[in-house]
Scaffold this motif. Structure first.
Motif, mmCIF file in Angstrom:
data_model
loop_
_atom_site.group_PDB
_atom_site.id
_atom_site.type_symbol
_atom_site.label_atom_id
_atom_site.label_comp_id
_atom_site.label_asym_id
_atom_site.label_seq_id
_atom_site.Cartn_x
_atom_site.Cartn_y
_atom_site.Cartn_z
ATOM 1 N N TYR A 79 -6.623 20.330 11.858
ATOM 2 C CA TYR A 79 -5.199 20.631 11.986
ATOM 3 C C TYR A 79 -4.450 19.994 10.829
ATOM 4 N N TYR A 81 -0.742 18.854 9.568
ATOM 5 C CA TYR A 81 0.595 18.529 10.057
ATOM 6 C C TYR A 81 1.505 18.184 8.883
ATOM 7 N N GLN A 85 4.734 18.408 12.482
ATOM 8 C CA GLN A 85 4.731 19.801 12.908
ATOM 9 C C GLN A 85 3.426 20.436 12.437
ATOM 10 N N ARG A 86 2.644 20.962 13.384
ATOM 11 C CA ARG A 86 1.395 21.586 12.967
ATOM 12 C C ARG A 86 1.692 22.874 12.209
ATOM 13 N N THR A 89 -4.305 25.633 11.190
ATOM 14 C CA THR A 89 -5.521 25.286 11.914
ATOM 15 C C THR A 89 -6.691 25.967 11.218
ATOM 16 N N ASP A 229 -4.310 19.990 20.439
ATOM 17 C CA ASP A 229 -3.040 19.532 19.889
ATOM 18 C C ASP A 229 -2.733 18.155 20.439
#
Length: 251
Positions: A79, A81, A85-86, A89, A229
């Motif tokens: 992931y 970020y 905030q992601r 993926t 997450d």
């Protein structure tokens, strides 16, 4: 003759005054030794005193980067970020049960384009392997490598079919295109930006290994499992980065 000696004494006294020096009275020890002490006086009247060089200001600390990476071993996903905030993926390949991917928290301090793979001869599985030069089709590190706890790294792969599976010797594999993309993001967020000509150069010459140091290293967290997450502080193990482990030294 006495008159000449007096004139010489006056001239000598004037010269000492103009030179900023003064002859002090002899101490008892100096008198016994027959010596004379000459000390440096302050600058003559009307001349400014020398000012000491200013102390340089300390280098300000770099602000925390706005980018961070997280790998979930159980989900076999990476992931990305930005400011928590992601934003992306990506599927990854992780270590097998025999060669598990090490969990913990580190920072990415180096990016390598067109890496060279040197087999870890201390590992049984690698004893018969040979060095793979940059650009070699069978180089298991692929097109780029993000080093966080050498020899542990995230890197491209010559086996894209392994992504989403537990098939590595502990390292974290990603697609070659993603490895290059992440490397560029890490460089920009970590204070090592390059122009487009640089990236064109590493793409066009796969046989040239290029290292880039990251002045403001990028955080990376590898967790064992749980919810994908984690939001940056939830699931998985941490604090194992100081352990000795055979994981992560392979491909």
């Amino acid at each position: 003759m006495r008159r000449l000696k007096g004139i010489h004494a006056v001239i000598a006294a004037a010269a000492l005054a103009m030179g900023g020096c003064v002859v002090q009275d002899k101490t008892d020890d100096q008198a016994a030794a027959g010596g004379t002490t000459v000390t440096q006086q302050q600058p003559p009247a009307g001349q400014p005193a020398a000012t000491p060089a200013p102390t340089p200001a300390p280098t300000p600390a770099l602000p925390p980067p706005d980018l961070r990476l997280e790998v979930n071993v159980a989900e076999r996903e990476l992931y990305v970020y930005r400011n928590d905030q992601r934003i992306a993926t990506h599927p990854v390949a992780v270590g097998t049960s025999e060669w598990p991917t090490q969990t913990g928290e580190w920072t990415i301090g180096q990016v390598v384009f067109n890496p060279r793979w040197t087999p870890p001869k201390e590992e049984e599985w690698a004893k018969d392997e040979e060095v793979k030069e940059p650009g070699a089709p069978d180089n298991p590190l692929g097109h780029a490598q993000l080093v966080y706890d050498a020899p542990r790294s995230i890197h491209g792969t010559n086996e894209p079919e392994s992504l989403g599976k537990a098939e590595s010797h502990g390292s974290i594999r990603i697609a070659n295109s993603v490895a290059v993309q992440l490397s560029r993001m890490v460089m920009e967020a970590g204070g090592a930006s390059r122009d487009e000509a640089f990236f064109e150069g590493v793409r066009s010459n796969r046989k040239e290994r290029v290292e880039v140091a990251i002045p403001n290293p990028i955080p990376i967290r590898v967790v064992s499992g749980g919810s994908g997450d984690s939001g940056g502080g939830g699931s998985g193990e941490k604090g194992k980065s100081g352990e000795t482990s055979k994981s992560g030294s392979g491909n």
